[in-house]
Design an enzyme around this catalytic site. Structure first.
Site, PDB file in Angstrom:
ATOM      1  CG  ASP A  81      -1.943   1.209   1.116  1.00  0.00           C
ATOM      2  OD1 ASP A  81      -3.032   0.708   0.383  1.00  0.00           O
ATOM      3  OD2 ASP A  81      -1.870   1.913   1.615  1.00  0.00           O
ATOM      4  CD  GLN A  82       3.060   5.196  -3.758  1.00  0.00           C
ATOM      5  OE1 GLN A  82       2.505   5.729  -4.255  1.00  0.00           O
ATOM      6  NE2 GLN A  82       4.511   4.738  -3.889  1.00  0.00           N
TER       7      GLN A  82
END
Length: 212
Positions: free
Chosen positions: A83-84
């Site tokens: 995830d970013q």
């Protein structure tokens, strides 16, 4: 849970030794660089931030949740979750979704340094292997004009990217500098860390058989 086979390595999830728990085409394309057969599964995790949750903590929590969600369905496989979250002065900046929101994001970030918090988790339920890490990328945006922002967004339409920019494309012209120890982290999947975690989990990209 929906599943989608990888276009270059069409492996059914039930037979896969490696599964990417993500619907992101950017992460799929990056993982293909390791030349390992893998399947792709949507983790179907609620990505709503908790109240007051810092961007790095949010990215870490979601990466692990995605990996665990897919690993629970396919316990024999090594599952990658990532995830970013873009971090501007401690405030999370997600995917804009629309042109108007992308304009607002880039306007807020121009002349500023944004940290793209890219989190990674690898889980194998049957072996008990679980690892996670964070690959922060410091990005300094130029002092962009309104016209430059508009031209960029109309040209590249990066509405599915956190922070409204694709550094691997025209978005590089938005920037003054990138500081990272894992070159692909900004695109969405830190492959140095991925390769290390897979080795630890028993899968070596540099072995013909894939065994670590």
């Amino acid at each position: 849970m929906s599943t989608t086979p990888d276009l270059l390595n069409p492996v059914p999830p039930e037979q896969a030794r490696l599964i990417l728990g993500s619907t992101s085409r950017y992460r799929r394309e990056l993982l293909q660089r390791l030349h390992l057969p893998f399947a792709v599964c949507a983790p179907e995790v609620d990505e709503t931030p908790m109240p007051g949750e810092p961007p790095a903590a949010l990215a870490r929590r979601l990466a692990l949740a995605k990996a665990r969600a897919v690993a629970a369905r396919f316990p024999q496989a090594l599952v990658i979750g990532s995830d970013q979250v873009a971090d501007l002065d401690g405030q999370p900046i997600g995917k804009p979704g629309t042109h108007e929101k992308a304009v607002a994001q880039l306007s807020a970030m121009r002349g500023r340094t944004v940290v793209f918090q890219t989190a990674l988790a690898v889980v194998c339920q049957s072996s008990g292997y679980e690892a996670q890490d964070l690959a922060p990328v410091s990005v300094r945006f130029r002092s962009l004009s309104d016209a430059e922002i508009e031209h960029y967004l109309r040209t590249e339409q990066p509405y599915d990217c956190a922070g409204s920019a694709k550094s691997e494309g025209l978005g590089i012209a938005l920037l003054d500098a990138i500081d990272s120890d894992d070159p692909t982290a900004l695109i969405g999947l830190p492959l140095i860390r991925v390769a290390r975690m897979l080795r630890e989990g028993g899968l070596n990209a540099l072995s013909a058989a894939g065994a670590a």
